[in-house]
Each structure stands twice: as C-alpha cells, then as structure tokens.
Design an enzyme around this catalytic site. Structure first.
Site, PDB file in Angstrom:
ATOM      1  N   ASP A  37      -2.844  -7.779  -4.815  1.00  8.99           N
ATOM      2  CA  ASP A  37      -3.367  -6.682  -4.090  1.00  8.99           C
ATOM      3  C   ASP A  37      -3.817  -5.676  -5.035  1.00  8.99           C
ATOM      4  OD1 ASP A  37      -3.284  -5.224  -1.813  1.00  8.99           O
ATOM      5  OD2 ASP A  37      -1.108  -5.247  -1.386  1.00  8.99           O
ATOM      6  N   HIS A  41      -8.446  -1.657   0.714  1.00  6.79           N
ATOM      7  CA  HIS A  41      -7.423  -2.462   0.406  1.00  6.79           C
ATOM      8  C   HIS A  41      -8.236  -3.769   0.154  1.00  6.79           C
ATOM      9  CE1 HIS A  41      -4.128  -0.502   3.151  1.00  6.79           C
ATOM     10  NE2 HIS A  41      -5.541  -0.251   3.462  1.00  6.79           N
ATOM     11  N   CYS A  76       0.766  -1.058   0.132  1.00  7.56           N
ATOM     12  CA  CYS A  76       0.124   0.133  -0.087  1.00  7.56           C
ATOM     13  C   CYS A  76       0.810   1.270  -0.049  1.00  7.56           C
ATOM     14  CB  CYS A  76      -0.958  -0.003   1.187  1.00  7.56           C
ATOM     15  SG  CYS A  76      -0.770  -1.153   2.471  1.00  7.56           S
ATOM     16  N   GLN A  96       1.087 -10.849  -3.247  1.00  4.39           N
ATOM     17  CA  GLN A  96      -0.372 -10.793  -2.990  1.00  4.39           C
ATOM     18  C   GLN A  96      -0.982 -10.344  -4.276  1.00  4.39           C
ATOM     19  OE1 GLN A  96       0.219  -7.608   0.004  1.00  4.39           O
ATOM     20  NE2 GLN A  96      -0.884  -9.086   1.365  1.00  4.39           N
ATOM     21  N   HIS A 120      -5.399  -1.507  -4.378  1.00  2.52           N
ATOM     22  CA  HIS A 120      -5.778  -0.400  -3.569  1.00  2.52           C
ATOM     23  C   HIS A 120      -6.855   0.801  -4.266  1.00  2.52           C
ATOM     24  CE1 HIS A 120      -2.276  -1.773  -1.589  1.00  2.52           C
ATOM     25  NE2 HIS A 120      -3.154  -1.757  -0.456  1.00  2.52           N
ATOM     26  N   LYS A 152     -14.211  -4.365   7.789  1.00  2.00           N
ATOM     27  CA  LYS A 152     -13.732  -5.205   6.752  1.00  2.00           C
ATOM     28  C   LYS A 152     -14.822  -6.471   6.556  1.00  2.00           C
ATOM     29  CE  LYS A 152     -11.003  -8.076   9.713  1.00  2.00           C
ATOM     30  NZ  LYS A 152      -9.783  -8.972   9.808  1.00  2.00           N
ATOM     31  N   ARG A 195       7.563 -10.772   4.819  1.00  2.00           N
ATOM     32  CA  ARG A 195       7.219 -10.798   6.380  1.00  2.00           C
ATOM     33  C   ARG A 195       8.054 -11.884   7.151  1.00  2.00           C
ATOM     34  NH1 ARG A 195       0.586  -9.624   5.674  1.00  2.00           N
ATOM     35  NH2 ARG A 195       0.992  -8.193   4.168  1.00  2.00           N
TER      36      ARG A 195
END
Length: 565
Positions: free
Chosen positions: A287, A417, A238, A285, A289, A371, A267
């Site tokens: 991902d 997200h 992000c 990911q 946004h 979420k 991570r």
RNA sequence: GCCGCGGUAGCUCAGCUUGGUAGAGCGCCGCCCUGGUAAGGCGGAGGUCCCGGGUUCAAAUCCCGGCCGCGGCUCCA
C-alpha cells in the site's frame, strides 16, 4: 439448448442464455419447487443438443412479452424455436448451426434477485469434437498450474481448519517468495519517495466510523468488544496513514507526503468467495498513500505508472499483454465537478505524456475519485487486475485534512491510494500459475541445489555450497546415497532452477557441472565464473536463465567436448 | 450466504452401492547398491476412515447436525 431442456423436462422454463469468455450460461426457472437436474441428466442434455436437428429450423425473433416475466428478463431478446420460447441476451446472436460438441461443466443455482432461484447450466460448446478436446487440454494445463497444488507440492503455504478459512500460513519457502516480492517493491517505493511506516492491526472502531468503513463495510469487518469498548481489525491501511499526516500541522512545503506500508488487512469475505491465495480474509497490500497539492497529482501519477510498467515487465507482462483503464466520474459522487475534472485530466495527461494506450471507462470510478487500473494477461491467456492508482477526495474531507498554503490560507490536500502488486498473496498466486511454479531464479526459494554423484565428493560439494552461501545465494545440498537421476528428478520436481552436479571428475578438476531448466547442462565450469553469472542474473531479476545461457555460449566457443542434453 | 459435490496414511486416491480383518502408489525409515544425468532393488513403520449424535448385535460404509474443502452463483472498498 433451451429447446432441448424444455423438451426433456417441461418443468424447466428457459429464461435466458449468455456467453462470456469462459463459455455459456443457460438459466431455467423451475416451475415447481424441487425441480432440478443432476449430472446424469446433464450428459443426456449434452447428447441431445449435439444430436438435435435444428439446421433449417426457423428461429423467429418476437417482441418480448413483458407481462409475467421477471424483471431481469426485460432486456433479454425472445425467440421462438420450434414453438418453444427461448431467450438470449442481446449480445448473443441466434444461429441454427449444428453444435459439434458440448459439455456441461456445472449445474448451479443463480439468484439474480434474492427471491428468484434459477437453475443455471454452465458449459462450453464448440463446432467440433477436436476443439472441445483442445479446450480440455487447456483446462488440464490450468489445473496443473493451480497455485494451490503448486503451493502444497513446493511446500510454500498451507491452510488449516484450526486457523480458519481464508487465513494463510506461510512456510519458510513461501515466505522467501513473499520477502523477495516485498524487497523489490521496497526498492520501487524508495525511487518514488515513499517512506515506509508501520501501523497496528487493531483500532478503536471510532476510527472506522470517521473513515466511513464502519457504516459501509461493517459486515466485512472483524469487530471485537474488549473492556466495554469496540475495536476492529483494519480492512484498509489509509486511516492509519492519515493519522500520521494529521499528527502535526502541514505546510504546502511538506507536500507531497508519501507513506508506504506492507500492511496486512482483514476483510471477512463470504465463505463461498474464498479461493486459495487469490481470495483470502487476511492479506498484505503493498500500500501507499500520497498527500498532494492539486498541482502535484499529474507528476505523481506519471511516476507511479512508470514503476507499475517496470514491475509488470519484470514478469514478462508488457505490450499487448497489458491494458490500462481510466475510470471516470460515476453518477453518485462526492466533491465538486471541478475537482473531478482536474483530477481526471491529470490522470489522462499522465497517460498521454507517457504514451501509454488506455481505455476510458465512463462512470466506472469510485464515488470518491477517478482511478487507473492496470490489467495484464498471464501465460494461460487470463487477464488479471492488480495495480491500481486511485484519487481520493473523500477521506481528506472526512478527516478534515488541511495544509497551510503559501498565502497562509488553509487548503485541503488530495490523496492518492496506490498499490502495484495489490495483494502480495494474490500476486504470488498469479505468478505461481503464470510460471507453473518454475519461478525466475531471483524468486526461487532454493536457487541452487548441489548434487553429489558419489559419497567420496561430499567434502568438495560442501565447499561449493559454502562458496555460494557466502555470496548470498540460496543453496542446499542433496548428498544422500541415491542415484544421480533420482536426485535430478527431485530437483526438477521441486522447481529448483539450477543444479550443480559434482562427481570425481569435478572434484579432481575443481570444476562443477551446471544443469538448468529444459535439460540444459554445461560441464567443466569454473565455480567462481558461475557464481558471478548467477549473481548477475539474480540482481537483474531476470526471468530467463541468463547464467546458464552464457555458459552454453562460452562452451560453444571452446573446443572442449561439452554436451547439453 | 445460496445450489451441487466431497473429507480414508505426510501426499494422490481405491474401498461406501450391498454394514462384519483398513488398502494401493508416491513419500518416510532401514538394508543392499558407490552410482555420470528426469523414479535402482528389498524390507519396515505409518490410520480417532473430519467432528458430534442417531439407527444397528455390529458403521469408513446408512441417517441427522456441525466444521473444513472443491465447482459454480452472488460479492470483491
């Protein structure tokens, strides 16, 4: 159990028992350091629990004596069984029914608090030996479908000591699966209006200080000092996308701004938490946004949810096998109550308007926003969570994001997200286990294998291979000097969905024999017809062998003496 | 990170208790078989027994440390 163990070893004090979907856990406190149980003792306990005569024994519920008990027991209910104190979690009801079969599967330590070290016996218990057996059968089935085993057998990926734990090396066949998944999501992103970007893997730590990750998750970040400056590998995508937003002034007309990336993040999970592809240290990911005005949140959520359902449906996850959770404002939160109410309502309305049943998890949202999480059940009955849609008030704040509204005033955008697969590697592991390695054709690294019966038909086989290749089908050939049954066995072992078998008969007629899963086979097939049907099956991303089914159907209408085994 | 278990051929594993020549099946390579549907036959190659240290005349085997893996615990933005 607690009664039996404490009778066998007075040094182990029963401290509680809980049950979850995987069985029971019984905790004991060793009264002296070094008191422990081994596997031999465990099997003695198993016998004893089954033999023990507790039928008719009074189990008396007594008020917990809070004195002298560890804090963790405060909520536990206490019982007296034949004079021995035992504890059960409130959700577990006592019973003096005889245990038919019991198996202790693991002896481990349980540390509910840093200073407390308990002995934990985990296992399963059933009313009868037969039920225990069928549970073991399930366990064996699950072990056979273990994605780590399949990954090695099918030559998909590997881990290496020289690389480091939790870091995956994808082999060519594994990369095909990754790429197919990514290609599918790319199409979804296109439909949703997300534009793909690419951002670096390493950033100055100042970025992580602004985003806040540096303070919250520093122990999980990979940091390095280079030329007297600290850099960090990205644990999230992000901040990179936020910088794109910030790269120029934004107007309300620019919104929604939607960015996507197949971003690989790192991570540093603790050693013991790593688990095949399901828990790794570096993963990709899918991902995305979205930077939105408040009035755009609902539509965006709706659009994403539709696509999530479409994607899960592709793998057969639908209906009762999918559960949606809406997590609302927790006790600790940022932003205003008004913001939260608006966002939560938007999520709720989106779900309602789409007619998706959902469950509310009060107070389970992240501190930065509400979420929606989507869970699904695989073919072994296990539930997974991959897709997530999160509203975020925190990062726009921390990065001081703004846009100029119609009236010229500065407003703060809302961020969403979202990830559909979540982590590509994790999702890959789940579908490998779900399909037991026998992936749908569109995902299969090798979609068709051409098998020769005699060396004389090699040229004909090569022509068939070229035909398929020119149509974009992933095909290979097994034309060695081995028996046909050996080659067929190999193709099945390698989970190749389609075999094309050619011998003299086929070469003379200009046909092929098509063999698929479940020993289904059709002879005298026109190669062009098969290619057409197969391309259709792949394009639809079907989980069924539609091409094969259609060939079987066509064959039944013709009078030719075809056979299927 | 914590508790327990493990690491031997490309893969799955035996040998380790009781220290003394490194084993099997599959795979791989070669030869025979030219095959009609889920392992054809014969032969061969292949090992730093995870790494480092210790004990011993001698270590895959016993002891210590490390690395990696497995089953749990804890954790998972």
């Amino acid at each position: 159990m607690q009664y039996c163990v404490s009778k066998m070893n007075e040094q182990l004090k029963p401290l509680g028992c809980s049950i979850d979907d995987r069985g029971f856990h019984c905790d004991f406190q060793p009264l002296k350091p070094g008191v422990w149980l081994d596997e031999k003792k465990a099997s003695e306990i198993e016998k004893k629990v089954v033999e023990v005569e507790i039928e008719g024994v009074t189990i008396e519920k007594v008020p917990s004596e809070s004195e002298g008990l560890p804090k963790l027991l405060e909520r536990t209910a206490m019982y007296i069984v034949n004079g021995v104190k035992a504890f059960l979690e409130p959700s577990v009801r006592p019973s003096n029914k005889k245990v038919g079969a019991l198996k202790i599967l693991n002896i481990s330590a349980h540390n509910p608090e840093p200073e407390v070290r308990l002995l934990r016996l985990s296992g399963v218990a059933f009313g009868s030996q037969e039920e225990l057996e069928s549970y073991f059968a399930w366990l064996r089935e699950a072990a056979e479908r273990d994605h780590r085993v399949i990954g090695q057998k099918l030559d998909l990926f590997s881990f290496h000591e020289e690389v480091g734990p939790g870091l995956v090396i994808y082999h060519p066949k594994g990369q095909v699966i990754r790429e197919e998944l990514i290609r599918m999501i790319r199409e979804v992103n296109e439909r949703l209006g997300y534009r793909e970007v690419y951002t670096p893997h390493v950033y100055r730590s100042v970025l992580w200080k602004i985003s806040g990750h540096y303070y919250l998750y520093r122990d999980k970040m990979v940091l390095a000092n280079v030329e007297d400056e600290e850099y960090g590998l990205k644990p999230m995508n992000c901040p990179g996308h936020i910088l794109i937003y910030k790269s120029r002034p934004r107007s309300y007309r620019d919104l929604p701004l939607k960015l996507s990336e197949f971003g690989t993040v790192y991570r540093w999970e603790k050693r013991g938490e790593l688990y095949g592809l399901l828990r790794v240290r570096g993963f990709t990911q899918d991902d995305g946004h979205a930077f939105l005005r408040e009035d755009q949140v609902k539509d965006e959520i709706k659009a994403i949810l539709k696509e999530v359902m479409y994607v899960l449906g592709l793998f057969g996850f639908r209906g009762e096998g999918v559960k949606v959770y809406l997590s609302t404002r927790p006790e600790k939160y940022i932003g205003t109550e008004e913001m939260w109410d608006k966002a939560t309502r938007a999520l709720e309305e989106a779900l309602k308007e789409l007619g998706i049943p959902y469950e509310v998890r009060e107070g389970e949202g992240a501190f930065y926003g509400p979420k929606i999480d989507v869970h699904f059940r695989d073919s072994l009955g296990r539930w997974w969570q991959c897709s997530t849609i999160q509203v975020d008030f925190a990062l726009p704040e921390r990065f001081a994001l703004e846009y100029t509204d119609r009236d010229g005033s500065k407003k703060r955008p809302v961020m969403i997200h979202r990830a559909i697969l979540g982590s590509v590697e994790r999702f890959m592991a789940i579908i490998l286990e779900n399909f037991g390695g026998r992936l749908p054709t569109w995902l299969s690294p090798v979609q068709v294998r051409v098998i020769t019966m005699v060396s004389k038909v090699r040229d004909y086989a090569a022509r068939i291979v070229n035909l398929l290749k020119s149509e974009g089908i992933r095909v290979d050939i097994d034309d060695g000097d081995e028996t046909v049954s050996r080659k067929i066995k190999r193709a099945y072992d390698e989970a190749v969905p389609y075999m094309i078998i050619v011998g003299m008969r086929e070469a003379m007629q200009g046909t092929i024999t098509v063999r698929g899963r479940r020993n289904l086979q059709v002879k005298d097939v026109n190669p062009e017809l098969f290619v057409r049907l197969l391309k259709d099956e792949i394009a639809k991303r079907s989980i069924k062998q539609e091409a094969l089914e259609k060939l079987v159907e066509l064959q039944q209408h013709s009078s030719k003496g075809n056979q299927s085994f």
